[in-house]
Scaffold this motif. Sequence first.
Motif, mmCIF file in Angstrom:
data_model
loop_
_atom_site.group_PDB
_atom_site.id
_atom_site.type_symbol
_atom_site.label_atom_id
_atom_site.label_comp_id
_atom_site.label_asym_id
_atom_site.label_seq_id
_atom_site.Cartn_x
_atom_site.Cartn_y
_atom_site.Cartn_z
ATOM 1 N N ALA A 23 8.956 10.487 2.970
ATOM 2 C CA ALA A 23 8.699 9.843 1.609
ATOM 3 C C ALA A 23 10.053 9.524 1.300
ATOM 4 O O ALA A 23 10.060 8.418 0.524
ATOM 5 N N LYS A 24 11.076 9.638 2.066
ATOM 6 C CA LYS A 24 12.846 9.578 1.157
ATOM 7 C C LYS A 24 12.833 8.202 1.964
ATOM 8 O O LYS A 24 13.265 6.639 0.905
ATOM 9 N N ILE A 25 12.505 7.671 2.995
ATOM 10 C CA ILE A 25 12.732 6.740 3.407
ATOM 11 C C ILE A 25 11.969 5.472 2.712
ATOM 12 O O ILE A 25 12.141 4.494 2.403
ATOM 13 N N ALA A 26 10.557 6.048 2.995
ATOM 14 C CA ALA A 26 9.574 5.077 1.617
ATOM 15 C C ALA A 26 9.455 5.149 -0.149
ATOM 16 O O ALA A 26 9.120 3.840 -0.044
ATOM 17 N N GLY A 27 10.744 5.445 -0.342
ATOM 18 C CA GLY A 27 10.805 5.700 -1.640
ATOM 19 C C GLY A 27 9.882 5.923 -2.286
ATOM 20 O O GLY A 27 9.771 5.986 -4.031
ATOM 21 N N ARG A 37 3.251 5.715 1.316
ATOM 22 C CA ARG A 37 3.034 4.817 -0.111
ATOM 23 C C ARG A 37 2.162 4.473 -0.805
ATOM 24 O O ARG A 37 2.105 4.727 -2.460
ATOM 25 N N GLU A 38 0.726 4.590 -0.125
ATOM 26 C CA GLU A 38 -0.169 4.318 -0.030
ATOM 27 C C GLU A 38 -1.241 5.350 -0.571
ATOM 28 O O GLU A 38 -1.490 5.870 -1.993
ATOM 29 N N GLN A 39 -0.320 6.275 -0.236
ATOM 30 C CA GLN A 39 -1.205 7.838 -0.784
ATOM 31 C C GLN A 39 -0.006 8.098 -1.597
ATOM 32 O O GLN A 39 -0.735 8.657 -2.842
ATOM 33 N N TYR A 40 0.999 8.197 -2.269
ATOM 34 C CA TYR A 40 1.720 8.166 -3.612
ATOM 35 C C TYR A 40 1.641 7.602 -4.151
ATOM 36 O O TYR A 40 0.601 7.656 -5.898
ATOM 37 N N ALA A 41 0.446 6.355 -4.382
ATOM 38 C CA ALA A 41 -0.051 5.306 -5.324
ATOM 39 C C ALA A 41 -1.265 5.640 -5.833
ATOM 40 O O ALA A 41 -2.060 6.408 -6.601
#
Length: 105
Positions: free
Chosen positions: A93-97, A54-58
């Motif tokens: 990724a799926k679990i992290a939304g 999630r941090e990397q996606y953000a």
Amino acid sequence: MPTATYADTAVPVDDEGFFTDPGRWSEPMAEQIAHEQGITELTDRHWTVIRFMREQYAAKGTGPTVRVLGKTSGVSVKELYQLFPKGPAKTAAKIAGIPKPRGCI
């Protein structure tokens, strides 16, 4: 657009079930998504990876690849495959939304 219901909340997902709006995700949803992916319990190590994703996606607008994940998350590639046997980057990724990381098939 398809939707999925997690923790009594309907959320928009793509055709593969990945969130299209990561802001709609919450930690209680992760447990249910993990169960659907064949993971019976989320351990602290799972959460390390999920939060890192999630941090990397953000920060970057996409989740990391397995290779990057293994080098930068503090969890080795070998352990990633033990935690997420169906494919670490895609499953985490799926679990992290977050949307499916680029480069995942």
